[in-house]
Design an enzyme around this catalytic site. Structure first.
Site, short mmCIF file in Angstrom:
data_model
loop_
_atom_site.label_atom_id
_atom_site.label_comp_id
_atom_site.label_asym_id
_atom_site.label_seq_id
_atom_site.Cartn_x
_atom_site.Cartn_y
_atom_site.Cartn_z
N LYS A 14 0.92 -1.19 0.18
CA LYS A 14 0.05 -0.09 -0.04
C LYS A 14 0.89 1.42 0.09
O LYS A 14 2.09 1.11 0.45
CB LYS A 14 -0.88 0.01 1.16
CG LYS A 14 -0.36 0.13 2.62
CD LYS A 14 0.02 1.38 3.33
CE LYS A 14 0.67 1.16 4.56
NZ LYS A 14 1.51 2.38 4.89
N ALA A 105 10.06 0.12 4.22
CA ALA A 105 9.76 1.08 3.17
C ALA A 105 8.54 1.74 3.14
O ALA A 105 8.09 2.60 2.40
CB ALA A 105 10.10 0.41 1.83
N LEU A 107 5.57 0.48 2.84
CA LEU A 107 4.69 -0.19 1.95
C LEU A 107 3.80 -1.18 2.61
O LEU A 107 2.95 -1.70 1.99
CB LEU A 107 5.50 -0.67 0.86
CG LEU A 107 6.54 0.25 0.16
CD1 LEU A 107 7.36 -0.42 -0.95
CD2 LEU A 107 5.24 1.03 -0.92
N GLY A 109 4.39 -4.03 3.70
CA GLY A 109 4.46 -5.64 3.08
C GLY A 109 4.16 -6.69 3.99
O GLY A 109 3.41 -7.81 4.17
N GLY A 110 4.80 -6.48 5.26
CA GLY A 110 4.78 -7.43 6.46
C GLY A 110 3.23 -7.37 7.11
O GLY A 110 2.94 -8.44 7.32
N ASP A 144 -0.90 -0.49 10.81
CA ASP A 144 -1.80 -0.54 9.59
C ASP A 144 -2.17 -1.80 9.02
O ASP A 144 -2.82 -2.24 8.12
CB ASP A 144 -0.59 -0.10 8.58
CG ASP A 144 0.54 -0.68 8.31
OD1 ASP A 144 0.85 -1.88 9.10
OD2 ASP A 144 1.33 -0.57 7.43
#
Length: 206
Positions: A14, A105, A107, A109-110, A144
């Site tokens: 995201k 980053a 983004l 991912g995890g 998040d």
């Protein structure tokens, strides 16, 4: 539950559209205002039921490949499994995570990996966990993380875990995401920020 031999999903990244850091909270986090928007940069998460599990061994066997594979024990996929297993006593599984979304980053991912895994476990083991309950589980793993349960654009507030709908469709646009190979620790990054009330509310701009 429905028996399954092999399942694969593709957790996506995201981006944040705008980020207002409003104030520091008593719990050490910050109240923010942002828009989370899913993009098509994906990891791959493969899962099978572990028929050869040995009693007393870890119930999730996780392998990781791709960019900078980190600790298996501390990976959010493993933590997500333990969280659901604690409540529903799941069968043992083998999982493999292939990473293409860089860590550190911003983004998500995890967080996406964990949320997608919660959804997958709910579906394949027919746990009937509501969206709200899955979001509450995911929120225990990261601010998040709950966003990826529904994985659609939202206004995010509080510490990034309170959502309201964002009627935003950027499908006609082409995204270029530039990653400078710099790992940013969220806690360290926020230490140097001076919170302030935003001049413009993102609800008015989007």
């Amino acid at each position: 539950y429905t028996d399954f031999r092999h399942v694969i999903c593709f957790p996506n990244a995201k981006i944040n559209l705008g980020l207002n850091i409003i104030e520091k909270r008593p719990d050490g986090f910050h109240n923010i205002q942002t828009v989370f928007y899913p993009i098509g940069w994906n990891d791959a998460l493969e899962v099978i039921e572990n028929k050869s599990h040995r009693k007393g061994a870890e119930k999730i066997s996780l392998g990781i490949s791709g960019i900078k594979p980190g600790s298996v024990k501390n990976n959010l996929v493993s933590k997500a499994y333990r969280l659901v297993d604690e409540k529903f006593s799941l069968p043992p599984v083998k999982a493999h995570l292939h990473k293409t979304i860089p860590a550190g980053a911003g983004l998500g991912g995890g967080s996406a990996n964990a949320a997608f895994f919660i959804n997958l476990l709910n579906e394949k083991f027919e746990l009937n966990i509501t969206i709200e309950e899955r979001q509450a589980m995911a929120a225990q793993l990261g601010s998040d993380c709950a966003f990826f349960i529904e994985n659609k654009p939202v206004f995010a507030s509080a510490k990034g875990d309170v959502f309201s709908p964002a009627a935003l469709d950027l499908a006609k646009y082409f995204f270029v995401v530039v990653y400078p190979a710099i790992h940013s620790n969220t806690a360290e990054a926020y230490k140097g920020i001076i919170p302030q009330k935003p001049k413009y509310d993102l609800h008015e701009i989007i």
